[in-house]
Structure formats: C-alpha cells, structure tokens
Design a protein around this motif. Structure first.
Motif, short mmCIF file in Angstrom:
data_model
loop_
_atom_site.label_atom_id
_atom_site.label_comp_id
_atom_site.label_asym_id
_atom_site.label_seq_id
_atom_site.Cartn_x
_atom_site.Cartn_y
_atom_site.Cartn_z
N ILE A 1 0.84 -1.20 0.00
CA ILE A 1 0.00 0.00 0.00
C ILE A 1 0.88 1.25 0.00
CG2 ILE A 1 -1.68 1.35 1.31
CD1 ILE A 1 -2.92 -1.14 0.22
N ASN A 2 0.57 2.18 -0.89
CA ASN A 2 1.24 3.48 -0.93
C ASN A 2 0.14 4.53 -0.92
OD1 ASN A 2 2.71 5.79 -1.38
ND2 ASN A 2 3.77 5.03 -3.19
N CYS A 3 -0.07 5.14 0.24
CA CYS A 3 -1.21 6.04 0.40
C CYS A 3 -0.77 7.49 0.34
CB CYS A 3 -1.89 5.76 1.75
SG CYS A 3 -3.45 6.61 1.95
N GLY A 4 -1.37 8.25 -0.57
CA GLY A 4 -1.13 9.68 -0.67
C GLY A 4 -2.32 10.46 -0.15
N SER A 5 -2.23 11.78 -0.21
CA SER A 5 -3.30 12.61 0.34
C SER A 5 -4.61 12.45 -0.41
CB SER A 5 -2.87 14.08 0.32
OG SER A 5 -2.56 14.49 -1.00
N SER A 6 -4.57 12.14 -1.70
CA SER A 6 -5.80 11.98 -2.47
C SER A 6 -5.79 10.70 -3.32
CB SER A 6 -6.01 13.19 -3.39
OG SER A 6 -4.95 13.30 -4.31
N SER A 7 -4.88 9.79 -2.99
CA SER A 7 -4.79 8.55 -3.76
C SER A 7 -4.37 7.40 -2.87
CB SER A 7 -3.77 8.71 -4.91
OG SER A 7 -2.47 8.88 -4.40
N LEU A 8 -4.64 6.20 -3.35
CA LEU A 8 -4.26 4.99 -2.64
C LEU A 8 -3.83 3.97 -3.68
CD1 LEU A 8 -6.29 3.47 0.33
CD2 LEU A 8 -4.58 2.24 -0.98
N LYS A 9 -2.54 3.75 -3.77
CA LYS A 9 -1.97 2.85 -4.76
C LYS A 9 -1.71 1.50 -4.11
CE LYS A 9 2.02 3.01 -7.93
NZ LYS A 9 3.21 3.83 -8.26
N PHE A 10 -1.94 0.41 -4.85
CA PHE A 10 -1.75 -0.91 -4.24
C PHE A 10 -1.25 -1.91 -5.27
CE2 PHE A 10 -5.82 -1.35 -6.23
CZ PHE A 10 -5.93 -2.69 -6.57
N LEU B 1 2.91 16.64 3.82
CA LEU B 1 2.14 16.20 2.65
C LEU B 1 2.01 14.69 2.58
CD1 LEU B 1 3.63 18.54 -0.14
CD2 LEU B 1 1.53 18.85 1.20
N HIS B 2 2.83 13.97 3.35
CA HIS B 2 2.89 12.52 3.21
C HIS B 2 2.43 11.76 4.44
CE1 HIS B 2 5.84 14.01 0.20
NE2 HIS B 2 5.36 13.04 -0.52
N ASN B 3 3.03 12.04 5.62
CA ASN B 3 2.76 11.19 6.78
C ASN B 3 1.31 11.17 7.24
OD1 ASN B 3 5.59 10.72 6.72
ND2 ASN B 3 5.53 10.30 8.92
N PRO B 4 0.60 12.32 7.24
CA PRO B 4 -0.81 12.22 7.62
C PRO B 4 -1.60 11.29 6.70
CG PRO B 4 -0.08 14.50 7.70
CD PRO B 4 1.03 13.72 7.06
N ALA B 5 -1.28 11.31 5.41
CA ALA B 5 -1.96 10.40 4.47
C ALA B 5 -1.57 8.96 4.74
CB ALA B 5 -1.59 10.77 3.03
N HIS B 6 -0.29 8.72 5.08
CA HIS B 6 0.13 7.36 5.41
C HIS B 6 -0.63 6.83 6.61
CE1 HIS B 6 3.12 7.76 2.42
NE2 HIS B 6 4.04 8.36 3.14
N VAL B 7 -0.77 7.67 7.64
CA VAL B 7 -1.49 7.24 8.84
C VAL B 7 -2.95 6.92 8.50
CG1 VAL B 7 -2.34 7.98 11.11
CG2 VAL B 7 0.03 8.43 10.45
N THR B 8 -3.55 7.76 7.68
CA THR B 8 -4.93 7.49 7.23
C THR B 8 -5.02 6.15 6.52
OG1 THR B 8 -5.41 9.86 6.99
CG2 THR B 8 -6.81 8.33 5.76
N GLY B 9 -4.07 5.90 5.62
CA GLY B 9 -4.07 4.63 4.89
C GLY B 9 -3.83 3.44 5.77
N ILE B 10 -2.91 3.58 6.73
CA ILE B 10 -2.62 2.48 7.65
C ILE B 10 -3.85 2.14 8.48
CG2 ILE B 10 -1.33 1.88 9.74
CD1 ILE B 10 1.05 3.45 8.48
N ARG B 11 -4.51 3.17 9.01
CA ARG B 11 -5.69 2.90 9.84
C ARG B 11 -6.83 2.30 9.01
NH1 ARG B 11 -4.67 4.23 14.76
NH2 ARG B 11 -3.38 6.02 15.34
N ALA B 12 -6.97 2.77 7.77
CA ALA B 12 -8.01 2.21 6.90
C ALA B 12 -7.70 0.75 6.59
CB ALA B 12 -8.10 3.01 5.61
#
Length: 409
Positions: free
Chosen positions: A28-37, A131-142
């Motif tokens: 998983i590579n989670c960005g602020s407006s994208s989620l790549k897998f 620009l990155h870590n908040p999105a990563h945390v969102t992706g990890i929790r999701a």
C-alpha cells in the motif's frame, strides 16, 4: 498501461500452480488523495494485481485495477477506497500488508511491524512530512480496519539513510534546533537506493558489503546517494524532499534567503513561496512547459530554448551532486542510474556523464541507447575509468520482501 500505475510491471492473473499464494503481500502506498496498491509474491516477484484509487473525496474519484478495469467511486474516502480494493482482490489470499511511509524521523532505522505505538510515532513525524505522513497514517488505519486479522509492516523511505554519520546529517545550525525539533538531514528514496545498490552488487559480481557506489534515482522526484559497504553515507535530500537536485517541479537547493526575498518582492507569504519551490519550480518552472523530461527533450530538439535550459540545469546539478557525494567514498566502483528518467532517458545519462569529465567516463553510445539491457546494465565501455550502469528500481518489491521478512518466525 495506465500511466498512473506502477511502471515496469506486467499485470496478469497468474496461474495458481505457478505462484506460492501463501507468500502474497499487499503493498500500500497512500497519498493525500490517492491509494496505490499491488499484490506481489516476493519470492517469484510476480505481481498478481495492482491499481490505484485516485482523486479521493471528490466527485471524480476513480478506482483503476489491472487487469479488472476502472470503476467510478465518487466522493469515496480512504477507508471506503480500501474496502473497494479489498473487494477487487477476490479470492487472492494475502499473508500480510506492507505500507510505504515517507518519513520515519529518528524513530525508525529499519522496517517495523505496526502497532499503535508505531503508528503514533509515524503520526508524530507529520511536521517533517506534512504532505505525506498524515496520508500514510490514514491509509494504515483504513487498512487495519479492513484487514484486522493480518499483520501490517511499515517500510520507511528514510530508514536506509539512518546510517549517515553526524557530519553528513547535521546542518550548520544552532544545536538546540536538532535537540528540540529534530532538524537534521534525513534523506528519501531509501528503498530505491538500497534495492538498486543490491542489484548492482550482483551485476558487478561484488559483495554488497564491500561495494562503494553512487546511485541516482531520477523521476519527478530526484535524489542521489553515496553507499559504502552496504550503508548510506550521504544523500542529496535533507529534512524534506525539497533539498538537493533539480527535480520535476521542485527547485532543489536554493539560497535560504531567497524565501524572504520572494516574500518581500512578490507579496507572497511563506506558505505560497514554499508551494512555489515544491510545485512550480524545477523542470516545470525553468521550461514553462512541462515537468516531463520526455516532453522537454522533444521540445528542445525542436528549438525550445527554455526546455534546453531546463535540461542543462538538471544534468549539471545532477553531476555536481554526484561529485559532492564522492567525498563520502574512498573510490567509486560504479555510478547507477535508476527511476523513470534514469532508466529510460539515454540523452540525460549522456549529458550528465559529459559533466563528469574529472571521473573520466567513456560512454558507449550504443549500450546507452539500449539502456544497458544487453550488458548487465553497463552503458560505459569496458576500459572506462568510471563504470556506469542502468538498474531498474522496484520499490514495491522491496516493501513486499521487507514485509515477508518481518512475518517470518
């Protein structure tokens, strides 16, 4: 292939007989407006399925999955996008989930199994990578919400560079800024630099722990790294990914007083100037045309003077960065080009080597035009004083392998 998806991967549904399904890792590579897998078998290196959920939280949100196709998912958020990705996986079994995390600060010098403490530390680095870590945390929790039964691993862009000595990572600033705010150089693209260095060791038939090389990861973001005996000794990026080389839209190194100058002279505030340096500079700012090197090379061939200027600045600054990194080494066993530009642009490699006359490279133009594909990556002649290689990167595979390593008893 869709341009938003990972380059270099051939996507197909693999015959179950040929794949060890128990080893499949969801990357998983989670960005602020994208989620790549991508689902990868790290042992066979095969990619079973991959895609991207992009433009999240907007009416144009879209889930693209290869080989399944595209699906409109208007206004969907990260958590619901993760659920949609889960549904797209069908019956493909997953052994674990690996998350790309840009910034681990000084908390993490290696990949780590995720728990609440680790997630909290990743979140604590948000000021270092807003620009990155908040999105990563969102992706990890999701992902944890949708895959609660699976182990989760974080693989950090900064971890590989934690071996840099203090004289390489300290800024010449008041020491209290380091103690209180962790102001120092961290470096990025660590998974890529490490992967291509290990690949280069194999290609050169030398032990990775005895190799001294410089790796140049060139894409929209660019960085170079000096690697000695298997460890990062120095790199061009710093506290943030803005420092260092000229990039697609990032300025790279500038005079720090430029920020105050632009605030006073243009009426922009500090945030707007920072945005200009990150989003409107580099190849795009110089050329006024594009941040895509392919577009600029074509335009330069047709007489576009500012495209030519952007390319010249890019290659000169890269060569200058490479020579600076040589201070961290006793010798240079090889110079490695990787990333979208590094792997695919023969003119950029040639121009960069032309600026490195002091290292006495002798480019083989035929090998360079073939991107080193028939000579174990080599693009210089056999008698060249500097050996230069093209080595394709595969950050997703590194994440999958790191995840598998941490899951093994």
């Amino acid at each position: 292939m869709d341009k938003h998806l990972t380059p270099g991967h051939v996507i197909c549904l693999i015959n179950p007989v040929t794949v060890n399904l128990s080893h499949n890792i969801l990357v998983i590579n989670c960005g602020s407006s994208s989620l790549k897998f991508a689902v990868i078998d790290p042992e066979s290196t095969q990619v079973l399925i991959q895609g991207i959920a992009e433009r999240l939280n907007s009416p144009d949100a879209l889930l693209k999955v290869q080989p399944l196709g595209s699906q409109a998912i208007p206004y969907i958020n990260h958590a619901k996008a993760m659920a949609a990705i889960l549904a797209s996986l069908g019956d493909i079994p997953i052994a674990g989930i690996g998350h790309r995390v840009v910034h681990g600060g000084e908390f993490f010098s290696a990949s780590v199994l995720l728990n609440e403490d680790a997630v909290a530390k990743i979140d604590a680095c948000r000021a270092l990578a807003p620009l990155h870590n908040p999105a990563h945390v969102t992706g990890i929790r999701a992902a944890m919400e949708n895959f609660p039964e699976l182990p989760h691993v974080a693989v950090f862009d900064t971890a590989f560079h934690q071996t840099m000595p203090p004289h390489a990572y300290f800024y010449a600033l008041p020491y209290d800024l380091y103690k209180t705010h962790q102001v120092r150089r961290y470096g990025f693209h660590g998974t890529s630099h490490r992967f291509v260095a290990e690949q280069a060791a194999t290609l050169l038939d030398k032990p990775f722990t005895e190799l001294q090389i410089i790796t140049a990861h060139l894409g929209n973001g660019c960085s170079a790294c000096a690697i000695k005996n298997g460890q990062s000794m120095d790199t061009t990026m710093g506290l943030t990914p803005l420092e260092g080389l000229a990039m697609g839209t990032r300025s790279g190194d500038v005079d720090p007083n430029l920020i105050q100058f632009l605030v006073e002279q243009t009426g922009r505030d500090i945030r707007q100037v920072t945005d200009l340096l990150n989003r409107d500079s580099g190849l795009l700012g110089l050329s006024g045309l594009s941040n895509d090197m392919r577009t600029l090379l074509e335009a330069a061939d047709n007489g576009h003077s500012r495209a030519e200027l952007a390319i010249d600045v890019f290659c000169y600054r890269l060569a200058k960065g490479i020579l600076g990194l040589a201070a961290a080494l006793d010798r240079i066993d090889a110079l490695i080009f990787t990333g979208g530009i590094g792997e695919n642009s023969a003119p950029i490699r040639a121009r960069t080597l032309a600026h490195l006359k002091v290292l006495k490279p002798t480019l083989d133009h035929d090998l360079n035009s073939a991107h080193g594909r028939h000579t174990a990556g080599r693009i210089t002649t056999t008698d060249s004083a500097l050996t230069a290689l093209v080595v394709p990167t595969n950050e997703e595979l590194v994440i999958a392998r790191e995840t598998q390593r941490l899951l093994q008893p």
